[in-house]
Design a protein around this motif. Sequence first.
Motif, PDB file in Angstrom:
ATOM      1  N   SER A 165      89.370 -55.919 -28.218  1.00 55.86           N
ATOM      2  CA  SER A 165      88.551 -55.997 -27.014  1.00 55.86           C
ATOM      3  C   SER A 165      89.277 -56.757 -25.917  1.00 55.86           C
ATOM      4  N   VAL A 166      88.746 -56.618 -24.703  1.00 58.43           N
ATOM      5  CA  VAL A 166      89.320 -57.229 -23.514  1.00 58.43           C
ATOM      6  C   VAL A 166      88.197 -57.907 -22.735  1.00 58.43           C
ATOM      7  N   ASP A 167      88.463 -59.094 -22.179  1.00 54.78           N
ATOM      8  CA  ASP A 167      87.525 -59.679 -21.215  1.00 54.78           C
ATOM      9  C   ASP A 167      88.317 -60.326 -20.087  1.00 54.78           C
ATOM     10  N   ALA A 168      87.686 -60.399 -18.932  1.00 60.45           N
ATOM     11  CA  ALA A 168      88.355 -60.910 -17.740  1.00 60.45           C
ATOM     12  C   ALA A 168      87.322 -61.502 -16.796  1.00 60.45           C
ATOM     13  N   ARG A 169      87.789 -62.440 -15.949  1.00 67.40           N
ATOM     14  CA  ARG A 169      86.929 -63.034 -14.922  1.00 67.40           C
ATOM     15  C   ARG A 169      87.736 -63.259 -13.648  1.00 67.40           C
ATOM     16  N   ALA A 170      87.153 -62.867 -12.535  1.00 67.06           N
ATOM     17  CA  ALA A 170      87.772 -63.062 -11.224  1.00 67.06           C
ATOM     18  C   ALA A 170      86.761 -63.727 -10.307  1.00 67.06           C
ATOM     19  N   THR A 171      87.269 -64.516  -9.342  1.00 62.95           N
ATOM     20  CA  THR A 171      86.400 -65.368  -8.538  1.00 62.95           C
ATOM     21  C   THR A 171      86.890 -65.459  -7.100  1.00 62.95           C
ATOM     22  N   PHE A 172      85.928 -65.533  -6.183  1.00 63.59           N
ATOM     23  CA  PHE A 172      86.217 -65.991  -4.821  1.00 63.59           C
ATOM     24  C   PHE A 172      85.819 -67.453  -4.776  1.00 63.59           C
ATOM     25  N   HIS A 173      86.815 -68.325  -4.554  1.00 59.92           N
ATOM     26  CA  HIS A 173      86.613 -69.759  -4.674  1.00 59.92           C
ATOM     27  C   HIS A 173      86.660 -70.419  -3.298  1.00 59.92           C
ATOM     28  N   GLU A 174      85.668 -71.242  -3.030  1.00 64.57           N
ATOM     29  CA  GLU A 174      85.638 -72.037  -1.807  1.00 64.57           C
ATOM     30  C   GLU A 174      85.533 -73.507  -2.198  1.00 64.57           C
ATOM     31  N   GLU A 175      86.235 -74.364  -1.469  1.00 62.26           N
ATOM     32  CA  GLU A 175      86.153 -75.781  -1.775  1.00 62.26           C
ATOM     33  C   GLU A 175      86.276 -76.613  -0.504  1.00 62.26           C
ATOM     34  N   LEU A 176      85.643 -77.767  -0.564  1.00 62.33           N
ATOM     35  CA  LEU A 176      85.708 -78.754   0.504  1.00 62.33           C
ATOM     36  C   LEU A 176      86.184 -80.048  -0.127  1.00 62.33           C
ATOM     37  N   ARG A 177      87.443 -80.441   0.173  1.00 60.13           N
ATOM     38  CA  ARG A 177      88.043 -81.624  -0.428  1.00 60.13           C
ATOM     39  C   ARG A 177      88.394 -82.613   0.683  1.00 60.13           C
TER      40      ARG A 177
END
Length: 336
Positions: A36-48
């Motif tokens: 099997s295969v699994d994957a995760r992708a994200t649009f990431h925003e941050e305030l540092r």
Amino acid sequence: MKLKLISVLALALCSASLQAQNAFMEGVKTHMDEFSVDARATFHEELRAGKYDSHFQGDYFNLHLLGHITDDISFRIRQRMNKRIDEKNPFSATDFLWIKWQINPRWGITAGKHPIMIGGYEIDSAPIDVYYYGAFSNNLYQYYAFGVSATWTPAPGQNISVQFCPSPISPVSQNAYSYNLYWNGHIGDKWRTTWSYNLVEDEYHRKMNWLVLGNKFTFGKLVVDIDLIDRAAFRQKNWLSDWSVIGKAILTLGKWNLCTKVGYERNGAENVDADGISCDLVLPAGNKYLYGGAGVEYFPLGDNRLRLHLAFFRDNHDDLHNLDIGITWRFNVYKR
């Protein structure tokens, strides 16, 4: 990366082909149960510290192989295709590479690379299902290591294990080890447990005691995790001055999950050795760490094959605010 993927796929296809050929041979029990295969992708925003940044990122891309060599001997592989391989640790991108001999219904022995048996549900969860970690989980050198463990199952759903493996708080190349006693079980129908006592060596070959009590409570559509962690050096005066408390709750409403997690971790400033080095290298002496967030998950197909998520989280250590919008997908290439 491409060569690695092609090699793994070729291996899987060859295995499936051999399995099909050998199916006609009487008495042959070797087979692959799942690829099997699994994957995760994200649009990431941050305030540092007042500075904004955003980007798309791939979080995980994993290949899973599970199977049996005989009816009593099973194996499992989980390979992270997007993780860099360290020259000093050629298996740094491999989470699972183990073989298990189920001697009888009560006893089993596992050898190879498998999770270091540390209690707690935050660290025990599959990384692809975790959006943010606390200091204890995030600052370990390793959580998957080559080692050996033995598991006793006195009753269904009750497993007691002992494990000898490299230390999670020392570089992989060092001869520092961890000695683990682990209970994965339940108390009644609503209370599940993953508890451990761990005697671990750090890179200075000092020993630390960890007591980790992971608890999962199920109340219908609401699931609550509470992890209690105490860390203590042998010469530490107050054995309750270096600890973590982590709470997580998930409420399921149809195809939606409403989620939240909060953690507080602290280590007393006095917990240093004679050279002034913190006894705890995971959360150094004198630090306090508060983190938390909330999110929502949506499963459009009604199961975990496809998941959309939005998660906000922040901490008081890095003055960091994070917002993730992402997608996770899973599928079986082959399942027996």
